[in-house]
Write a protein that holds these residues in place. Structure first.
Motif, short mmCIF file in Angstrom:
data_model
loop_
_atom_site.label_atom_id
_atom_site.label_comp_id
_atom_site.label_asym_id
_atom_site.label_seq_id
_atom_site.Cartn_x
_atom_site.Cartn_y
_atom_site.Cartn_z
N GLY A 181 0.82 -1.21 0.00
CA GLY A 181 0.00 0.00 0.00
C GLY A 181 0.86 1.26 0.00
O GLY A 181 0.56 2.21 -0.73
N VAL A 182 1.94 1.25 0.78
CA VAL A 182 2.78 2.46 0.84
C VAL A 182 3.49 2.71 -0.49
O VAL A 182 3.74 3.86 -0.86
CB VAL A 182 3.80 2.42 2.01
N THR A 183 3.82 1.64 -1.21
CA THR A 183 4.45 1.82 -2.53
C THR A 183 3.47 2.53 -3.46
O THR A 183 3.83 3.51 -4.13
CB THR A 183 4.83 0.45 -3.15
N HIS A 184 2.23 2.04 -3.45
CA HIS A 184 1.19 2.68 -4.27
C HIS A 184 0.95 4.13 -3.83
O HIS A 184 0.75 5.01 -4.67
CB HIS A 184 -0.12 1.90 -4.14
N ALA A 185 0.94 4.34 -2.53
CA ALA A 185 0.65 5.68 -2.00
C ALA A 185 1.73 6.68 -2.44
O ALA A 185 1.42 7.80 -2.89
CB ALA A 185 0.53 5.64 -0.48
N LEU A 186 3.00 6.27 -2.33
CA LEU A 186 4.09 7.17 -2.72
C LEU A 186 4.08 7.42 -4.23
O LEU A 186 4.36 8.53 -4.70
CB LEU A 186 5.44 6.59 -2.28
N MET A 187 3.74 6.38 -4.98
CA MET A 187 3.61 6.54 -6.43
C MET A 187 2.51 7.57 -6.74
O MET A 187 2.68 8.44 -7.58
CB MET A 187 3.25 5.18 -7.03
N GLY A 188 1.39 7.45 -6.03
CA GLY A 188 0.28 8.40 -6.19
C GLY A 188 0.69 9.80 -5.77
O GLY A 188 0.31 10.79 -6.41
N GLY A 189 1.50 9.88 -4.69
CA GLY A 189 1.99 11.18 -4.23
C GLY A 189 2.82 11.86 -5.30
O GLY A 189 2.71 13.07 -5.55
N LEU A 190 3.67 11.06 -5.98
CA LEU A 190 4.50 11.60 -7.06
C LEU A 190 3.63 12.07 -8.22
O LEU A 190 3.89 13.11 -8.83
CB LEU A 190 5.46 10.52 -7.56
N LEU A 191 2.60 11.26 -8.50
CA LEU A 191 1.67 11.66 -9.58
C LEU A 191 1.02 13.01 -9.21
O LEU A 191 0.91 13.91 -10.04
CB LEU A 191 0.61 10.58 -9.76
N GLY A 192 0.63 13.14 -7.94
CA GLY A 192 0.06 14.40 -7.46
C GLY A 192 1.06 15.55 -7.58
O GLY A 192 0.69 16.69 -7.85
N ALA A 193 2.37 15.21 -7.37
CA ALA A 193 3.41 16.25 -7.44
C ALA A 193 3.57 16.80 -8.86
O ALA A 193 4.10 17.89 -9.05
CB ALA A 193 4.73 15.69 -6.95
N SER A 194 3.07 16.05 -9.85
CA SER A 194 3.12 16.57 -11.22
C SER A 194 2.26 17.83 -11.35
O SER A 194 2.35 18.56 -12.33
CB SER A 194 2.65 15.51 -12.23
N SER A 195 1.45 18.10 -10.32
CA SER A 195 0.62 19.32 -10.31
C SER A 195 1.48 20.57 -10.35
O SER A 195 0.99 21.65 -10.68
CB SER A 195 -0.27 19.33 -9.06
N MET A 196 2.77 20.45 -10.02
CA MET A 196 3.64 21.64 -10.06
C MET A 196 3.70 22.22 -11.49
O MET A 196 3.98 23.40 -11.66
CB MET A 196 5.04 21.32 -9.54
N PHE A 197 3.42 21.38 -12.47
CA PHE A 197 3.43 21.86 -13.86
C PHE A 197 2.05 22.37 -14.31
O PHE A 197 1.95 23.19 -15.20
CB PHE A 197 3.86 20.74 -14.81
N PHE A 198 1.00 21.81 -13.72
CA PHE A 198 -0.36 22.11 -14.21
C PHE A 198 -1.11 23.07 -13.28
O PHE A 198 -1.70 24.04 -13.73
CB PHE A 198 -1.17 20.82 -14.38
N THR A 199 -1.12 22.71 -12.00
CA THR A 199 -1.87 23.52 -11.03
C THR A 199 -1.01 23.75 -9.80
O THR A 199 -1.30 23.22 -8.71
CB THR A 199 -3.18 22.78 -10.62
N PRO A 200 0.09 24.53 -9.96
CA PRO A 200 1.04 24.68 -8.84
C PRO A 200 0.40 25.26 -7.58
O PRO A 200 0.87 25.01 -6.47
CB PRO A 200 2.11 25.63 -9.41
N GLU A 201 -0.69 26.01 -7.74
CA GLU A 201 -1.32 26.62 -6.55
C GLU A 201 -1.98 25.55 -5.67
O GLU A 201 -2.28 25.80 -4.51
CB GLU A 201 -2.33 27.71 -6.97
N LEU A 202 -2.19 24.36 -6.25
CA LEU A 202 -2.83 23.29 -5.48
C LEU A 202 -1.83 22.18 -5.14
O LEU A 202 -2.23 21.05 -4.84
CB LEU A 202 -3.98 22.66 -6.29
#
Ligand SMILES: [Zn+2]
Length: 193
Positions: free
Chosen positions: A3-24
């Motif tokens: 579960g933690v592997t998936h969670a960190l992978m998801g966290g990284l995917l969320g971090a891609s927001s720095m390119f699209f929606t940096p305010e969030l």
């Protein structure tokens, strides 16, 4: 995969927001992290069926990403990170072990289930089982990638470190847990007999 592997992978995917929606940014990392964990909550029901929807999440996240791009609505944007992360989880399970108590034995061809196709895809076992050494290595790699991106958010960095520690602990006891359970069951049976 753990579960933690998936969670960190998801966290990284969320971090891609720095390119699209940096305010969030931080909220998107949290949404991705939780979305990565979410499908495995079905461990309490029918694992890899009740909350794993490879095709369903593909459709849903495409619609949500489209809606997020069109409206920019805060909740829709976060829901799209959450769903995209659950989508990634549902598919990437195929790299792991099969749906069995001891996945390292590799006796099942049940890897990923598609409801819409009513079909199981066989596990590729590149990561042999959840909590395998290679699974933990992946957790460390993902954690080490996400950590510096969260500079300035010490609380979030603590969650990353805690996730890696939990993964390490789980990897250490993964096989022993089953042996301990079997031992206890035998012990209680011998008391009843
Ligand atoms: Zn899963």
């Amino acid at each position: 995969m753990m579960g933690v592997t998936h969670a960190l992978m998801g966290g990284l995917l969320g971090a891609s927001s720095m390119f699209f929606t940096p305010e969030l940014f931080l909220a998107a990392v949290a949404a991705g992290f939780l979305g990565g964990l979410f499908p495995d909550l079905d461990l309490a029901w029918k694992h890899r069926e009740s909350l794993h929807f490879p095709v369903g999440y593909t459709v849903l996240s495409s619609v949500l990403i489209g809606a997020a791009a069109a409206t920019g609505n805060y909740y829709v944007v976060l829901a799209s990170y959450f769903t995209a992360s659950a989508w990634l989880h549902s598919w990437i399970d195929i790299l792991g072990g099969g749906l069995e108590e001891r996945p390292w034995e590799g006796t099942t061809d049940k890897g990923v289930y598609s409801h819409s196709l009513d079909k199981w895809f066989p596990p590729l076992q590149i990561i042999r089982y959840d909590g395998a050494p290679e699974d933990f290595l992946l957790t460390v790699f993902l954690g080490a990638s996400l950590y510096p991106l969260l500079n300035g958010y010490p609380e979030a960095q603590k969650v990353v470190v805690a996730s890696v520690i939990i993964g390490g602990f789980y990897s250490l006891v993964r096989k022993k847990l089953l042996d301990a359970r079997d031992f206890l069951l035998k012990f209680f049976h011998s008391l009843i007999d």
